[in-house]
Every structure is written in structure tokens, then in C-alpha cells.
Enzyme design. Structure first.
Site, PDB file in Angstrom:
ATOM      1  N   ASP A  31       0.840  -1.209   0.000  1.00  0.00           N
ATOM      2  CA  ASP A  31       0.000   0.000   0.000  1.00  0.00           C
ATOM      3  C   ASP A  31       0.874   1.258   0.000  1.00  0.00           C
ATOM      4  OD1 ASP A  31      -2.166  -1.625   0.054  1.00  0.00           O
ATOM      5  OD2 ASP A  31      -2.699  -1.263   2.158  1.00  0.00           O
ATOM      6  N   GLU A 111     -25.991 -17.725 -10.987  1.00  0.00           N
ATOM      7  CA  GLU A 111     -25.208 -16.678 -10.335  1.00  0.00           C
ATOM      8  C   GLU A 111     -25.835 -16.355  -8.988  1.00  0.00           C
ATOM      9  OE1 GLU A 111     -24.514 -13.336 -13.199  1.00  0.00           O
ATOM     10  OE2 GLU A 111     -25.599 -14.682 -14.535  1.00  0.00           O
ATOM     11  N   LYS A 113     -27.316 -13.994  -6.151  1.00  0.00           N
ATOM     12  CA  LYS A 113     -28.074 -12.736  -6.192  1.00  0.00           C
ATOM     13  C   LYS A 113     -27.569 -11.846  -5.056  1.00  0.00           C
ATOM     14  CE  LYS A 113     -32.772 -10.922  -6.426  1.00  0.00           C
ATOM     15  NZ  LYS A 113     -32.598  -9.885  -5.412  1.00  0.00           N
ATOM     16  N   ASP A 115     -27.160  -8.524  -2.706  1.00  0.00           N
ATOM     17  CA  ASP A 115     -28.089  -7.563  -2.122  1.00  0.00           C
ATOM     18  C   ASP A 115     -27.429  -6.198  -2.081  1.00  0.00           C
ATOM     19  OD1 ASP A 115     -30.463  -6.789  -1.110  1.00  0.00           O
ATOM     20  OD2 ASP A 115     -30.115  -7.487   0.927  1.00  0.00           O
ATOM     21  N   TYR A 223     -22.637  -8.428 -13.634  1.00  0.00           N
ATOM     22  CA  TYR A 223     -23.270  -9.710 -13.966  1.00  0.00           C
ATOM     23  C   TYR A 223     -23.919  -9.790 -15.344  1.00  0.00           C
ATOM     24  CZ  TYR A 223     -27.359  -7.083 -12.274  1.00  0.00           C
ATOM     25  OH  TYR A 223     -28.317  -6.128 -12.067  1.00  0.00           O
ATOM     26  N   LYS A 310     -35.188 -17.273  -4.375  1.00  0.00           N
ATOM     27  CA  LYS A 310     -34.886 -16.625  -3.099  1.00  0.00           C
ATOM     28  C   LYS A 310     -34.705 -17.680  -2.009  1.00  0.00           C
ATOM     29  CE  LYS A 310     -34.938 -12.665  -2.838  1.00  0.00           C
ATOM     30  NZ  LYS A 310     -35.913 -11.577  -2.823  1.00  0.00           N
ATOM     31  N   CYS A 404     -64.510   3.690   7.359  1.00  0.00           N
ATOM     32  CA  CYS A 404     -63.206   4.271   6.997  1.00  0.00           C
ATOM     33  C   CYS A 404     -62.604   4.995   8.201  1.00  0.00           C
ATOM     34  CB  CYS A 404     -63.371   5.241   5.830  1.00  0.00           C
ATOM     35  SG  CYS A 404     -61.838   6.108   5.397  1.00  0.00           S
ATOM     36  N   CYS A 407     -62.527   9.049   6.992  1.00  0.00           N
ATOM     37  CA  CYS A 407     -63.711   9.879   6.705  1.00  0.00           C
ATOM     38  C   CYS A 407     -64.993   9.274   7.261  1.00  0.00           C
ATOM     39  CB  CYS A 407     -63.843  10.110   5.199  1.00  0.00           C
ATOM     40  SG  CYS A 407     -64.288   8.617   4.279  1.00  0.00           S
ATOM     41  N   CYS A 422     -63.099   2.068   0.835  1.00  0.00           N
ATOM     42  CA  CYS A 422     -63.856   3.255   1.218  1.00  0.00           C
ATOM     43  C   CYS A 422     -64.433   3.837  -0.071  1.00  0.00           C
ATOM     44  CB  CYS A 422     -62.953   4.279   1.903  1.00  0.00           C
ATOM     45  SG  CYS A 422     -63.758   5.887   2.117  1.00  0.00           S
ATOM     46  N   CYS A 428     -62.525  11.517   0.563  1.00  0.00           N
ATOM     47  CA  CYS A 428     -61.697  10.924   1.617  1.00  0.00           C
ATOM     48  C   CYS A 428     -60.263  11.461   1.488  1.00  0.00           C
ATOM     49  CB  CYS A 428     -61.724   9.405   1.492  1.00  0.00           C
ATOM     50  SG  CYS A 428     -60.804   8.547   2.780  1.00  0.00           S
TER      51      CYS A 428
END
Length: 666
Positions: A31, A111, A113, A115, A223, A310, A404, A407, A422, A428
Site C-alpha cells: 500500500d 449466479e 443474487k 443484495d 453480472y 430466493k 373508513c 372519513c 372506502c 376521503c
């Protein structure tokens, strides 16, 4: 060696070290030595500004300030993925594919997935040109300056056969280790920690100072490549090429010869995903062949050739304290559970959806219960079960509200409908506010400077009662509102004025006609050309429009029969809102194919598939998505899908090639 050669040599060397460290995870320099070389390059570039290059490694440190992120249209739409939660879902998906392609051997690319925050990066002549967020899929925010600070993204590509111009899609992620360090620093400074890596990564892209973005340990996992004349024909080959050119395309991806191999990949990573340095919530399965991808095409929202599997959602147990009822812009009532706060999938959950009265009754959910909450790919978590062993004594079943909450109108529930409504559509408050919020939203009128909270303020201060009222607002009227300064008031009024340029199909969507979403609005706008023709259409006229059913048709007629809506539309017309399609003049357009329906299949020499479809429409024809008895011609290229060929032959639909098609329009 002259100055330019020195600069170029240093840039190439530093780019190579960046690639080794951030993409290959194999540093070949310390570095300290890297920083010395970078400072040397910075000094030489400062002394010789004539050799400035926006893609120099020195530009990664940031420093550009972006006050407003420009909205940019995607050259290629960014679709979302359909989700599956079981292997049976994937089996059904393959059956749907085979109905279109026939009994052909299929390969899949598997592949992980990731997040993170979706990004589309354009490269021209091997150099990074622009980076745009997903946005609404059609347009996003230009975050190029911030993206250039992410060291795993190459600024300049290496290798052979690099296309002149292409886009590469990926996820901006924050590795778990870097996220933990960032939070530790915040805690030590007495500040609140970030909630989760995904939201932090997404928020980082919209920081105004790119130097601040550069301090965050963001990475980009690529991807998918898209563009004309790509030098490969499959998804898996595309990933290989991306790695060769300098992109970080995760090597966990595998080629599967069948669904059994897909299932093995899923089973392995369902266990080992926790060993990864970043978050993943599933597996993306794609049909490997680009040709088959083109044959399969897209739905209104998703590619038919890809599916996200998923992993099983995380669950948590907590106490239900109360049930609130929300009123949507269509009058639909949504019950929401207020919970004891609980940690779930990286966020603190305080509320969860209860969906409708049937769901509450089915699960026998009661206030005071200990409930199981799941976050299964939804923004708002949902309650999936009750822990009856912990139910307090003498609790009564939940009684769904009858009026409702806003209203006090008596609720109605149509036959066969899951939700209560409603009926006070025009009186409303949440419905009125919701319709105006929908009108100004990004996919609709996209009014800059005006957000949902401001709409509520405008309504509550009696400045607007419907979306036509927006066009009469003045700076003086909005200036007294809470948190409103002179500049923001001017931006709001200017944003409303600019919305008069929004095309008719988006205005039609913005009106908020029930069941008329983006896709339906486009079809109706294209068919009727203007609001007057649409408003006078009969039920049968509407049903005869492609993909318009009786439910949508009835809703459209009901909307235009309402006197209040007629007045609002007349007012919007007087303000200059676009209520007709502005036809772009095409000097080569004809009516030679009027009334004819074409289906396009295969690969062509003289056209891209999109150009061929445009040529059909420019000459008065219609493009069908699938072959039916109504299809007049199939335009077939090389490797036409066998299922389409079989269906065309069975229905006696004429099959022509691109040369035959060109003769038809000459």
C-alpha cells in the site's frame, strides 16, 4: 522518456495494481509503494494539465461536488426479476420456456443474487463513459463521479474484442467487514450506526461529495452485458469476457446443463452463502443462450429467460401491540400490525402487513399475540403465523373495521374481492392526497421539487384539492409552508410547469384510473392517440384493444363518465398538459402493412430484432408477441425457435425471411 510517456506508463502501472488488488484479490505491491506512485502521478499531472484524463487513477479519490443528480434515460431498460421460492417454481418456469422454444437442449447460468444497489455503466472505446442508477427501470440518476471512486470498477478496459459501445450491469455492494468498520467508527464517535449494508451502499451513490464516497469500501459485482455486436453468444461467455477486460464478475457463477445441476448450485450456496464476504439472498438462474433470451423476450416487468430463486426468508418472533388501518389512493384498506421492535434481516422491524380481513381471520391474529414475522422479498414484512402457546387468556377475535378510519364512510367489499374499500373516492383525504402523490410520481409526471410530504402539506393547507390545482400554485402561496425556502418554492413551481412536456401515455397513467398501470396506459395511448377518442370509446371498443379486458374497460368508462373527472381533464387541457400522442415524423413511414400482424423470430443479417420490429410499425403493421390464428406473417431469421415454427406450420401462417419483408415495404 518524455512527460506524456511517463504519465501514461504510471497510469497503466497503477491501473494494473488496482486490478490485481481489488478484482483479483492478489496485490503485487505494498500500500505504501502504491500511494507513493499515485502521489507522483498527481504531482506530474498538476504540473502538466494539458495531459488531464478523466479516467486517470488519480481521479478515483473524488472531490467532485454534485448538487443535483441529472436524470438520464437508459438506452436499454433495466427490468426487475421474477422471484421463485421453491424448486417447483423453477420446474414450472422451465415448462413455460419449453412452450415457447420447444424441446431444445437448455443450459443455464447460475449466479448468486447480491443484495446491493443496481447500476448500469456505459463504456465507449474501452473507457468508462457514464454510470446510471436503476431508477424506475426506464431512467435513473447519473452518478458517474461517485462510481469512478470505486476501485473494483475499471476506468479503462484491457484485452481484445472490446465492443465500441456497450453497457454492463451490476450491484454496488458494501462488504460485511467494511460495513462493520464503518459502524464501529460511528459508534466510537457517538453517532448512530447504519442499519444494513444494502441501504448504506445505495445511499452512498447519492452523496454530493465524491470524496466522501471514495472513503467508503464499496465494491461493484458485475453480472450482465448488453449492446449491439457483442463478441459472444451466451451469458456465461459474457462473464468470462468481462473478467478478461478487467471487471469483477464473481467467479461463483457456474454453467448448468439442466435443472438438476441448478438445484445442486442452489443447495450448495444455501448453506455456504454465510461464508461470503458480502450479503446474498438467493440465486439468479438465466437461460444461457442470447438467441433463446431474445426468443423468450420480456413481460411488462421482467425477462422471461431469468428467474431469481430466493433463499428461505429470515423469521423473528415478537408481540403484536395494535392493528392500524391505512387508506390507499384507490380507497383500498390495508391492515398493518404495530409490533414490538425486532431485528430481522439487518433491519429493525416495527410494522408488518396483515394484507386483508381474510388473512387476519385465517391466521386468527389477535392484539397481544406473539407472532412470527418474515421478510420474504417484500418491502413491508408480513406476519406468517401466531405462537398460540403464548396467547394471553381471554383475548377476543379481531373484529375488522366497518367504517373508513379517515372519513367514517361505511366500507364496501365487492363480490370476489379480497379487500375492503372506502367508497368516498372524491371526499376521503388519504385518497385525494394519494392520487395527487401518484400523479407527481417519477413514473408518471415526475414533478421535480415536489414530494409526497409536500403534497400532504398543500392539501392540508387548502392549496390543492386535486392534481389540476397544482398548475395554479404560485411561489407566494407555497413559500409559507413548513421547511419551504424561496429557492425550493421556485423549484416546485418550475417543476410543475415542466411537467406539461410529459408525453400522453405517462399523463394517462398519472390520472390514476383504476387498473390502468404503465403498460395498459401505453397501449391505450397508442391505440386512441388522444384523450378525447379514449373518453368516447364504448365498452366493446375498449375490449377489442389488444390485452384490454372487461375489468379495465369498465373502469376506464366509469372514470370518464364522472363529471368531476371531466372538469379536471378540461382544466388540465387548458394548462397545456399533453393529452395526445405527438407523432414523430418519419419520412420513410408508409401504410403498406396496415392491419397486418407480424411475429419476429430468429437472428437476422440486415436488421437487429428491434430495428425489424420498428420497421414493421413504421409501415403501419403490428408486432405480435406470440403466433396465433390472427398472425398474418412470421418473419423468420436463422435459428428460428422450433416451437414457433411448429405453431406457424400448424396454423398455416406464412413464413417469410427478411428479404421477403424488405420487398413488402419497398
Amino acid at each position: 522518456m518524455d512527460i506524456q510517456q511517463t504519465i501514461n506508463a504510471l497510469r497503466e502501472e497503477l491501473n494494473l495494481h488496482n486490478y490485481n488488488y481489488y478484482v483479483l484479490d492478489n496485490p503485487t505491491i505494498s500500500d505504501y509503494d502504491f500511494d507513493l506512485k499515485l502521489k507522483t502521478l498527481q504531482k506530474i499531472e498538476a504540473e502538466h494539465p494539458d495531459f488531464f484524463d478523466e479516467n486517470s487513477p488519480t481521479q478515483r479519490v473524488g472531490g467532485m461536488i454534485t448538487k443535483n443528480f441529472q436524470t438520464v434515460a437508459h438506452d436499454y431498460r433495466m427490468y426487475s426479476l421474477d422471484n421463485s421460492y421453491s424448486k417447483e417454481d423453477l420446474i414450472d418456469w422451465e415448462k413455460r420456456i419449453q412452450k415457447v422454444l420447444g424441446d431444445v437442449p437448455l443450459e443455464y447460468t447460475c449466479e448468486l443474487k447480491y443484495d446491493g444497489a443496481s447500476i448500469s455503466i456505459t463504456f465507449e472505446d474501452g473507457k468508462l463513459k457514464r454510470a446510471v442508477t436503476r431508477g424506475d427501470g426506464f431512467q435513473g440518476d447519473d452518478v458517474t463521479n461517485n462510481i469512478k471512486t470505486i476501485k473494483s470498477i475499471p476506468l479503462k478496459l484491457n484485452g481484445d474484442e472490446i465492443p465500441e459501445k456497450f453497457e454492463i450491469r451490476g450491484e454496488i455492494i458494501l462488504p460485511l467487514e467494511g460495513f462493520a468498520k464503518m459502524n464501529q467508527e460511528l459508534i466510537e464517535n457517538g453517532e448512530a450506526p447504519y442499519a444494513n449494508p444494502r441501504n448504506t451502499a445505495s445511499g452512498s451513490l447519492k452523496l454530493q461529495d465524491s470524496a466522501e464516497v471514495a472513503k467508503r469500501p464499496l465494491e461493484c459485482l458485475l453480472y450482465f452485458l448488453i449492446g449491439n455486436n457483442l463478441p459472444f453468444s451466451t451469458q456465461f461467455e459474457g462473464l468470462k469476457a468481462a473478467r478478461k477486460w478487467g471487471f469483477k464478475a464473481p467467479k461463483e457463477a457456474e454453467l448448468a446443463k439442466n435443472l438438476e445441476e441448478v438445484f445442486k448450485f442452489i443447495d450448495y450456496w444455501d448453506i455456504h452463502r454465510h461464508d461470503l464476504p458480502y450479503e446474498t439472498d438467493g440465486v439468479v438462474v438465466k437461460v444461457n443462450s442470447f438467441q433463446y433470451q431474445e426468443e423468450l423476450g420480456y413481460t411488462a416487468k421482467s425477462p422471461r429467460w431469468a428467474m431469481a430463486y430466493k433463499f428461505k426468508s429470515e423469521q423473528a418472533a415478537t408481540q403484536l401491540n395494535s392493528i392500524a388501518y391505512q387508506v390507499g389512493r384507490t380507497g383500498s384498506i390495508t391492515p398493518v400490525a404495530n409490533l414490538n421492535p425486532v431485528q430481522l434481516a439487518g433491519t429493525v422491524v416495527k410494522r408488518a402487513s396483515l394484507h386483508n380481513a381474510d388473512q387476519i381471520e385465517k391466521l386468527d391474529i389477535r392484539v397481544g399475540d406473539t407472532v412470527f414475522v418474515e421478510k420474504g422479498g417484500e418491502i413491508i414484512p408480513k406476519i406468517i403465523a401466531v405462537d398460540f402457546t403464548k396467547r394471553p387468556e381471554n383475548t377476543a377475535p379481531t373484529q375488522y373495521i366497518t367504517h373508513c378510519p379517515e372519513c367514517q364512510s361505511e366500507l364496501v367489499r365487492g363480490e370476489g374481492e379480497a379487500n375492503h374499500y372506502c367508497p368516498n373516492f372524491y371526499g376521503c383525504p388519504p385518497q385525494i392526497i394519494g392520487r395527487i402523490q401518484h400523479y407527481i410520481s417519477r413514473k408518471a409526471m415526475d414533478i421535480e421539487g415536489l414530494g409526497g410530504e409536500t403534497v400532504a402539506l398543500l392539501y392540508n393547507n387548502n392549496l390543492v384539492h386535486n392534481y389540476a390545482d397544482l398548475y395554479e400554485l404560485t411561489v407566494a402561496q407555497v413559500l409559507p409552508l413548513e421547511r419551504m425556502a424561496q429557492k425550493s418554492a421556485e423549484n416546485l413551481v418550475n417543476g410543475i410547469e415542466k411537467s406539461k412536456e410529459i408525453p400522453f401515455e405517462r399523463v394517462l397513467f398519472a390520472l390514476g384510473i383504476r387498473f390502468v398501470g404503465e403498460t395498459v396506459a401505453k397501449k391505450l395511448a397508442k391505440h386512441y392517440k388522444n384523450i378525447d377518442a379514449l373518453s368516447q370509446a364504448t365498452l366493446m371498443d375498449l375490449i377489442l384493444v389488444d390485452e384490454i379486458g372487461e375489468r379495465i374497460a369498465s373502469s376506464v368508462i366509469e372514470f370518464f363518465e364522472n363529471e368531476a373527472n371531466k372538469i379536471i381533464i378540461d382544466r388540465l387541457k387548458s394548462f397545456g398538459v399533453q393529452f395526445e400522442i405527438i407523432e414523430k415524423h418519419n419520412p420513410n413511414a408508409t401504410n403498406l402493412l396496415e392491419g397486418k400482424i407480424f411475429v419476429v423470430s430468429g437472428v437476422f443479417e440486415k436488421f437487429s430484432r428491434d430495428d425489424l420490429k420498428k420497421a414493421i410499425e413504421d409501415n403501419g403493421g403490428k408486432v405480435g408477441s406470440s403466433i396465433s390464428a390472427k398472425t398474418d406473417y412470421v418473419v423468420a431469421g436463422d435459428n428460428m425457435g422450433p416451437a414457433k415454427l411448429e405453431k406457424a406450420v400448424k396454423l398455416n401462417v406464412p413464413i417469410i425471411n427478411e428479404v421477403d419483408f424488405l420487398k413488402m415495404i419497398e
